[in-house]
Write a protein that holds these residues in place. Structure first.
Motif, PDB file in Angstrom:
ATOM      1  N   PHE A   1      68.326  58.323  42.360  1.00 44.10           N
ATOM      2  CA  PHE A   1      68.454  57.734  41.034  1.00 44.10           C
ATOM      3  C   PHE A   1      67.117  57.131  40.612  1.00 44.10           C
ATOM      4  N   ASP A   2      66.819  57.223  39.330  1.00 40.85           N
ATOM      5  CA  ASP A   2      65.546  56.745  38.796  1.00 40.85           C
ATOM      6  C   ASP A   2      65.588  55.229  38.666  1.00 40.85           C
ATOM      7  N   ARG A   3      65.001  54.533  39.647  1.00 42.71           N
ATOM      8  CA  ARG A   3      64.966  53.065  39.655  1.00 42.71           C
ATOM      9  C   ARG A   3      63.530  52.619  39.925  1.00 42.71           C
ATOM     10  N   PRO A   4      62.657  52.631  38.930  1.00 42.47           N
ATOM     11  CA  PRO A   4      61.248  52.280  39.160  1.00 42.47           C
ATOM     12  C   PRO A   4      61.104  50.913  39.820  1.00 42.47           C
ATOM     13  N   GLY A   5      60.304  50.879  40.896  1.00 41.37           N
ATOM     14  CA  GLY A   5      60.002  49.617  41.561  1.00 41.37           C
ATOM     15  C   GLY A   5      61.118  49.040  42.390  1.00 41.37           C
ATOM     16  N   LYS A   6      62.187  49.818  42.649  1.00 43.02           N
ATOM     17  CA  LYS A   6      63.337  49.253  43.355  1.00 43.02           C
ATOM     18  C   LYS A   6      63.587  49.874  44.723  1.00 43.02           C
ATOM     19  N   ARG A   7      62.599  50.563  45.291  1.00 40.90           N
ATOM     20  CA  ARG A   7      62.806  51.169  46.603  1.00 40.90           C
ATOM     21  C   ARG A   7      62.516  50.135  47.684  1.00 40.90           C
ATOM     22  N   LEU A   8      63.536  49.743  48.422  1.00 43.09           N
ATOM     23  CA  LEU A   8      63.388  48.735  49.464  1.00 43.09           C
ATOM     24  C   LEU A   8      63.573  49.358  50.836  1.00 43.09           C
ATOM     25  N   THR A   9      62.892  48.778  51.827  1.00 43.27           N
ATOM     26  CA  THR A   9      63.124  49.127  53.220  1.00 43.27           C
ATOM     27  C   THR A   9      63.311  47.828  53.983  1.00 43.27           C
ATOM     28  N   ARG A  10      63.663  47.951  55.263  1.00 44.26           N
ATOM     29  CA  ARG A  10      63.892  46.748  56.049  1.00 44.26           C
ATOM     30  C   ARG A  10      62.608  45.970  56.312  1.00 44.26           C
ATOM     31  N   THR A  11      61.426  46.596  56.119  1.00 47.06           N
ATOM     32  CA  THR A  11      60.187  45.836  56.247  1.00 47.06           C
ATOM     33  C   THR A  11      60.052  44.842  55.109  1.00 47.06           C
TER      34      THR A  11
ATOM     35  N   LYS B   1      88.509  50.082  50.772  1.00 46.82           N
ATOM     36  CA  LYS B   1      88.256  50.559  49.416  1.00 46.82           C
ATOM     37  C   LYS B   1      87.546  49.465  48.630  1.00 46.82           C
ATOM     38  N   ARG B   2      86.403  49.820  48.048  1.00 41.99           N
ATOM     39  CA  ARG B   2      85.600  48.840  47.326  1.00 41.99           C
ATOM     40  C   ARG B   2      85.032  49.449  46.053  1.00 41.99           C
ATOM     41  N   SER B   3      84.689  48.587  45.102  1.00 41.85           N
ATOM     42  CA  SER B   3      84.026  49.000  43.864  1.00 41.85           C
ATOM     43  C   SER B   3      82.609  48.452  43.875  1.00 41.85           C
ATOM     44  N   LEU B   4      81.630  49.343  43.663  1.00 44.16           N
ATOM     45  CA  LEU B   4      80.225  48.955  43.693  1.00 44.16           C
ATOM     46  C   LEU B   4      79.543  49.408  42.407  1.00 44.16           C
ATOM     47  N   PRO B   5      78.657  48.595  41.836  1.00 44.41           N
ATOM     48  CA  PRO B   5      77.971  48.981  40.589  1.00 44.41           C
ATOM     49  C   PRO B   5      76.980  50.108  40.828  1.00 44.41           C
ATOM     50  N   VAL B   6      77.088  51.192  40.062  1.00 43.34           N
ATOM     51  CA  VAL B   6      76.239  52.355  40.283  1.00 43.34           C
ATOM     52  C   VAL B   6      74.782  52.058  39.973  1.00 43.34           C
ATOM     53  N   HIS B   7      74.499  51.077  39.115  1.00 39.30           N
ATOM     54  CA  HIS B   7      73.103  50.818  38.759  1.00 39.30           C
ATOM     55  C   HIS B   7      72.316  50.193  39.902  1.00 39.30           C
ATOM     56  N   HIS B   8      72.972  49.908  41.033  1.00 32.33           N
ATOM     57  CA  HIS B   8      72.260  49.450  42.227  1.00 32.33           C
ATOM     58  C   HIS B   8      72.054  50.577  43.238  1.00 32.33           C
ATOM     59  N   LEU B   9      72.574  51.766  42.951  1.00 32.02           N
ATOM     60  CA  LEU B   9      72.447  52.886  43.885  1.00 32.02           C
ATOM     61  C   LEU B   9      71.085  53.550  43.727  1.00 32.02           C
ATOM     62  N   LEU B  10      70.361  53.682  44.852  1.00 34.10           N
ATOM     63  CA  LEU B  10      69.056  54.344  44.840  1.00 34.10           C
ATOM     64  C   LEU B  10      69.156  55.813  45.215  1.00 34.10           C
TER      65      LEU B  10
END
Length: 406
Positions: free
Chosen positions: A67-77, A242-251
């Motif tokens: 998904f196009d999320r500029p600047g939102k790619r996180l890693t455990r570092t 079963k859970r509901s998660l906001p798609v705008h947080h999916l990378l």
């Protein structure tokens, strides 16, 4: 207290309906071709993109969706929020509120702060309450937690001290650990991490197909089913239910099974390690050789193999495999150190060798290795200029592309 932790990878597919939010996504197919457009729909068997070049994909032909999320790619570092590790390798960036011998109660912001989530204790491997500020120290903490000896639960404090014993409970103010005949009460504000006894963990090999979701808070979740309704992901997880998660947080979503088989799912027929001096190193699945996340130049990978020089690992081929693909490099945990050469052999004959790669060298994509007509695939990591010092060699996204199922 008896705990049985199953590394049960929850299998399945992404089953997504029409996407009203028209998310911009990039889809990588089995040929490595990347198509970009707006997500029209995503169902059990197909994914549709709209735009200048509309495309309709069969699920079996998709490797990943980003998904196009500029600047939102996180890693455990880069992790700064508290984290709960689950026994299937997943992690959620959630705050552990309390725990007893049965459940960990957590608050995950993606689920809403007002909805505490109970997680069975037998499905929790570790809890990080407070991450170190330095990225390299975070990676070392991960590796440390992964390699703690069996036999006890271990509490790590922010000052570097640690205590071993049997976990009893924790709440907002204190953590209680049984040490010998006594109960030790520790100030929660001084606790950095809690690692549960690895001896009580049962690893179950993954089967069939599954989908691995990566979120912008650093969470990774493996699901058996997920349906996109408007802007909400309706997921089914064996750990969270079963859970509901906001798609705008999916990378991203990585799809496995059907035609994409992680090499980490296969059993090698031979693992040959030749120590430079006397230190022995294992083959590690889905983690680097220090058992931390597979991370190359700040990018974390969801599957792969961790190796060390000099090592050769051989896998049998069943006849249905078409191609081998991977990205290689020295893990970020080496801090810029290390020097190795990667190689690929088919039936004992070398078909590809990398240049010498060092800890500050960019990751290298292995050329597509054609497998048809061959019986064995061998991955080799050899010494470089600096002998075996910090040779934390990663085979990231190491997958087999197999024939379609009739």
């Amino acid at each position: 207290m008896q705990r049985t932790i199953g590394l049960a990878v929850w299998l399945g597919f992404i089953a997504v309906g029409v996407c009203d939010s028209a998310e911009m996504v990039s889809v990588t197919d089995l040929a490595g071709v990347v198509s970009t457009g707006r997500l029209q729909s995503w169902s059990l068997d197909r994914l549709q993109l709209t735009g200048e070049s509309p495309r309709d994909f069969a699920r079996a032909e998709i490797r990943s969706v980003h998904f196009d999320r500029p600047g939102k790619r996180l890693t455990r570092t880069m992790q700064t929020t508290p984290t709960i590790w689950l026994s299937n390798g997943d992690q959620i960036s959630a705050r552990a509120i309390s725990a007893d011998e049965n459940f960990v109660t957590a608050s995950w912001s993606l689920l809403g702060e007002g909805e505490p989530t109970p997680i069975p204790l037998e499905k929790v491997v570790a809890i990080v309450f407070e991450w170190p500020l330095d990225p390299q120290e975070r990676l070392r903490l991960i590796a440390d937690l992964e390699t703690i000896p069996k036999g006890n639960d271990v509490v790590l404090l922010t000052n570097g001290d640690r205590f071993s014993g049997e976990f009893e409970r924790f709440e907002a103010a204190h953590l209680q650990l049984k040490v010998g005949p006594n109960s030790l009460k520790l100030d929660r504000s001084r606790v950095r991490a809690l690692r549960f006894n690895p001896e009580l963990t049962t690893l179950v090999r993954p089967q069939d197909r599954r989908s691995c979701l990566t979120f912008d808070d650093g969470s990774h979740l493996t699901v058996s089913a997920c349906e996109l309704v408007d802007e909400t992901l309706q997921v089914q997880s064996g750990y969270l239910g079963k859970r509901s998660l906001p798609v705008h947080h999916l990378l991203a979503c990585h799809l496995f099974g059907e035609r994409v088989i992680p090499l980490a799912d296969r059993e090698p027929t031979k693992v040959e390690f030749t120590p430079y001096l006397s230190v022995q190193w294992p083959l590690v699945r889905n983690a680097n050789v220090r058992r931390g996340p597979l991370t190359l130049r700040g990018i974390e990978f969801v599957t792969g193999l961790g190796m060390h020089s000099r090592m050769a690992v051989t896998y049998p081929l069943k006849g249905s495999e078409q191609e081998f693909r991977a990205t290689v490099g020295i893990d970020d945990l080496a801090g810029g150190g290390g020097s190795v050469r990667f190689g690929v052999d088919l039936d004992g004959e070398r078909v590809w060798t990398s240049a010498e790669l060092k800890g500050d060298t960019a990751a290298v994509k292995v050329p597509v290795i054609k497998l048809q007509g061959h019986q064995q695939l061998t991955l080799v990591v050899d010494y470089g200029e600096f002998a075996d010092v910090l040779d934390y060699a990663d085979w990231c996204d190491a997958v087999l592309i197999v024939d379609p199922v009739p």
